[in-house]
Design an enzyme around this catalytic site. Structure first.
Site: not given
Ligand code: 13P
Length: 248
Positions: A8, A10, A94, A96, A163, A169, A208
């Site tokens: 992903n 983003k 997601h 976010e 997640e 992150g 992560s």
């Molecule tokens: P990270 O791997 O950067 O922690 O992000 C995870 C994520 O949100 C994947 O959709």
């Protein structure tokens, strides 16, 4: 069960950067047959990514979708447009999107429904915040998100991603035990809804994931792949995640 490893990206990568990534990664993962390899670039790079991917073993996903077929919805992208760009899957729910764009379970459910109706695979995300975990609400949150978000959604072509928001992150990965505990809980909810088919639904872990921790996470019984942000942006790092069985 075939594992599923999804990148992903983003809000990262231009069209040129997307082409460069694919040019680099295609040769290093071309022999892989036991993992579904998926990348989710931003909308603007989907079409170029679809062209670059061609008939390789990499599959394309979008990061979001809208449920209407066409019309006056400024800024939105319809299911058929994603298919047109070469997408096979779409990420829905997601954290976010839930957090910054106020998507609730009803919105997430409508998006998942529209995606399935169009023939797109749904990568359906759930996860609790740190405050929710610390106040003992993890399982209530996960149950609500899974039950409401998947109302009327079929098991076919469905992938669920756990997640934990506190792990996204942050470099703070869930331990394999923490991941397995929630994945087993999700599997149970899926069993009640879909019966035996639930055993075939891939449940991904995201938060992560790195080449260093991937193997221990993938060793958990109910962890069937990963949804990766940061570590998916570099071709060598994502290739290591795809080929995690070879990692130490
Ligand atoms: P990270 O791997 O950067 O922690 O992000 C995870 C994520 O949100 C994947 O959709």
């Amino acid at each position: 069960m075939k594992n599923f490893m999804a990148a992903n990206w983003k809000m990262n990568k231009t069209i040129a950067e997307t082409r460069e990534f694919l040019r680099d990664i295609i040769p290093s993962v071309k022999e892989v047959t036991d993992v579904d390899i998926v990348i989710a670039p931003p909308f603007t790079a989907l079409s170029a990514a679809g062209d670059a991917i061609g008939t390789t073993n990499i599959q394309l996903a979008a990061q979001d979708i809208f449920w209407e077929e066409k019309g006056a919805y400024t800024g939105e992208v319809a299911p058929a447009m994603l298919l047109d760009a070469g997408c096979k899957h779409v990420i829905v729910g997601h954290s976010e999107r839930r957090q910054y764009f106020h998507e609730d379970d009803t919105v997430v459910n409508r998006k998942a429904g529209a995606a399935q109706k169009a023939g797109l695979g749904v990568i359906f995300c759930v996860g609790e915040s740190l405050a929710e975990r610390e106040s003992g609400k993890t399982f209530d949150i996960i149950r609500r998100e899974v039950e409401k978000g998947l109302e009327g959604i079929d098991a076919g072509n469905l992938v669920v991603a756990y997640e934990p928001i506190w792990a996204i992150g942050t470099g703070k990965t869930a331990s394999p035990e923490q991941a397995q505990e929630v994945h087993a809980f999700i599997r149970d909810i899926l069993r009640k809804r879909y019966g035996e088919t639930a055993e075939d639904i891939r449940i991904l872990y995201g938060g992560s994931v790195t080449p260093e921790n991937v193997k221990s996470l993938m060793a958990c019984q109910d962890v069937n792949g990963g949804l990766v942000g940061g570590a998916s942006l570099k071709p060598d790092s994502f290739a290591k995640l795809v080929c995690y069985k070879k990692e130490k």
